[in-house]
Design a protein around this motif. Structure first.
Motif, mmCIF file in Angstrom:
data_model
loop_
_atom_site.group_PDB
_atom_site.id
_atom_site.type_symbol
_atom_site.label_atom_id
_atom_site.label_comp_id
_atom_site.label_asym_id
_atom_site.label_seq_id
_atom_site.Cartn_x
_atom_site.Cartn_y
_atom_site.Cartn_z
ATOM 1 N N GLY A 85 0.798 -1.110 0.035
ATOM 2 C CA GLY A 85 0.018 -0.007 0.031
ATOM 3 C C GLY A 85 0.898 1.111 -0.024
ATOM 4 O O GLY A 85 1.737 1.257 0.917
ATOM 5 N N HIS A 86 0.507 2.110 -0.961
ATOM 6 C CA HIS A 86 1.410 3.408 -1.198
ATOM 7 C C HIS A 86 0.628 4.607 -0.750
ATOM 8 O O HIS A 86 1.016 5.726 -0.630
ATOM 9 N N HIS A 87 -0.672 4.390 -0.292
ATOM 10 C CA HIS A 87 -1.372 5.657 0.102
ATOM 11 C C HIS A 87 -2.033 5.115 1.575
ATOM 12 O O HIS A 87 -2.218 4.097 1.758
ATOM 13 N N ILE A 88 -2.130 6.460 1.971
ATOM 14 C CA ILE A 88 -2.762 6.062 3.676
ATOM 15 C C ILE A 88 -3.800 7.352 3.720
ATOM 16 O O ILE A 88 -3.460 8.601 3.290
ATOM 17 N N ILE A 89 -4.730 7.136 4.386
ATOM 18 C CA ILE A 89 -5.882 7.769 5.039
ATOM 19 C C ILE A 89 -6.261 7.526 6.413
ATOM 20 O O ILE A 89 -6.442 6.522 6.687
ATOM 21 N N ASN A 90 -6.583 8.662 7.151
ATOM 22 C CA ASN A 90 -6.954 8.532 8.521
ATOM 23 C C ASN A 90 -8.479 8.064 8.322
ATOM 24 O O ASN A 90 -9.380 8.861 7.964
ATOM 25 N N ALA A 91 -8.945 6.974 9.002
ATOM 26 C CA ALA A 91 -10.365 6.558 9.064
ATOM 27 C C ALA A 91 -10.995 7.261 10.113
ATOM 28 O O ALA A 91 -12.317 7.501 10.128
ATOM 29 N N SER A 92 -10.464 7.231 11.570
ATOM 30 C CA SER A 92 -11.247 7.570 12.538
ATOM 31 C C SER A 92 -10.108 7.740 13.811
ATOM 32 O O SER A 92 -9.086 7.247 13.689
ATOM 33 N N THR A 93 -10.527 8.543 14.589
ATOM 34 C CA THR A 93 -9.821 8.766 15.994
ATOM 35 C C THR A 93 -10.549 9.063 17.067
ATOM 36 O O THR A 93 -11.521 9.777 16.905
ATOM 37 N N VAL A 114 -2.517 -2.191 17.897
ATOM 38 C CA VAL A 114 -3.769 -3.149 18.391
ATOM 39 C C VAL A 114 -4.008 -4.138 17.414
ATOM 40 O O VAL A 114 -4.242 -5.349 17.626
ATOM 41 N N SER A 115 -4.157 -3.912 16.026
ATOM 42 C CA SER A 115 -4.563 -4.812 14.980
ATOM 43 C C SER A 115 -4.430 -4.388 13.658
ATOM 44 O O SER A 115 -4.136 -3.007 13.365
ATOM 45 N N VAL A 116 -4.134 -5.242 12.707
ATOM 46 C CA VAL A 116 -4.164 -4.968 11.205
ATOM 47 C C VAL A 116 -5.147 -5.964 10.724
ATOM 48 O O VAL A 116 -5.016 -7.403 10.839
ATOM 49 N N SER A 117 -6.227 -5.330 10.057
ATOM 50 C CA SER A 117 -7.331 -6.136 9.396
ATOM 51 C C SER A 117 -7.047 -7.076 8.348
ATOM 52 O O SER A 117 -6.189 -6.787 7.651
ATOM 53 N N PRO A 118 -7.848 -7.978 8.006
ATOM 54 C CA PRO A 118 -7.710 -8.656 6.539
ATOM 55 C C PRO A 118 -7.868 -7.536 5.425
ATOM 56 O O PRO A 118 -8.434 -6.543 5.678
ATOM 57 N N GLU A 119 -7.352 -7.786 4.372
ATOM 58 C CA GLU A 119 -7.373 -7.157 3.277
ATOM 59 C C GLU A 119 -8.944 -6.659 2.923
ATOM 60 O O GLU A 119 -9.682 -7.289 2.991
ATOM 61 N N LYS A 120 -9.052 -5.612 2.507
ATOM 62 C CA LYS A 120 -10.621 -5.252 2.372
ATOM 63 C C LYS A 120 -10.375 -4.126 1.110
ATOM 64 O O LYS A 120 -9.571 -3.528 0.694
ATOM 65 N N ASN A 147 -5.046 7.475 22.915
ATOM 66 C CA ASN A 147 -6.034 7.910 21.386
ATOM 67 C C ASN A 147 -6.009 6.536 20.707
ATOM 68 O O ASN A 147 -4.887 6.019 20.386
ATOM 69 N N THR A 148 -7.102 6.138 20.193
ATOM 70 C CA THR A 148 -7.385 5.067 19.389
ATOM 71 C C THR A 148 -7.484 5.491 17.871
ATOM 72 O O THR A 148 -8.151 6.440 17.736
#
Length: 169
Positions: A85-93, A114-120, A147-148
């Protein structure tokens, strides 16, 4: 960002960063500067002695420049997780305060993956959600906040990955 396989990245769940001291203790000018950047007119911050909770998250970042002998690794531990993955975006905090930060606090942080999800696959592309937990403490080893944060790290799947290849992170 570190690059690797999904399996390598998922193996990071439970890993923690070394404790990192903020570059500067919280002072009045830092509070006012932060409030001006985020356009927060709360008089408790401008005229009182309280600190906005959002200021804590900025204390984990490196300054724009520091002398070479003071260089530190990347500010975000989640960027060290080896994943595709070359891109990153914040989903929630989400931040949970134990107490408000105070002027004079010299803050430290510890990050945990804490975790790394399966591929989506989403409308943005195909990738994984990285959930991290940052603990903020003070000079007395008292916890100020936790902070999560959830990042989505992905590659664009519509064939237009902005010309990037594996050699061009």
């Amino acid at each position: 960002m570190a690059f690797g396989t999904l399996e390598e990245g998922r193996a990071w769940a439970g890993r923690t960063s070394p404790r990192k001291q903020a570059w500067f203790p919280i002072d009045r000018s830092m509070v006012l500067y932060y409030c001006s950047l985020v356009e927060d007119g709360n008089p408790r911050y401008w005229e009182g002695d309280e600190c906005p909770p959002g200021l804590l998250m900025t204390l984990g970042f490196n300054p724009q420049w520091a002398p070479e002998h003071l260089h530190r690794e990347d500010s975000l531990f989640a960027f060290s997780v080896p994943l595709p993955g070359h891109h990153i975006i914040n989903a929630s905090t989400t931040t949970e305060l134990e107490r408000r930060p105070r002027i004079g606090d010299h803050v430290w942080t510890v990050d945990e993956i804490v975790s790394v999800s399966p591929e989506k696959t989403t409308r943005l592309g195909t990738g994984v959600f990285i959930t991290s937990l940052t603990t903020y403490g003070d000079q007395h080893d008292e916890v100020i906040a936790r902070n999560t944060n959830v990042l989505f790290r992905y590659d664009i799947t519509n064939g237009d990955d902005m010309g990037r290849t594996e050699e061009q992170p």
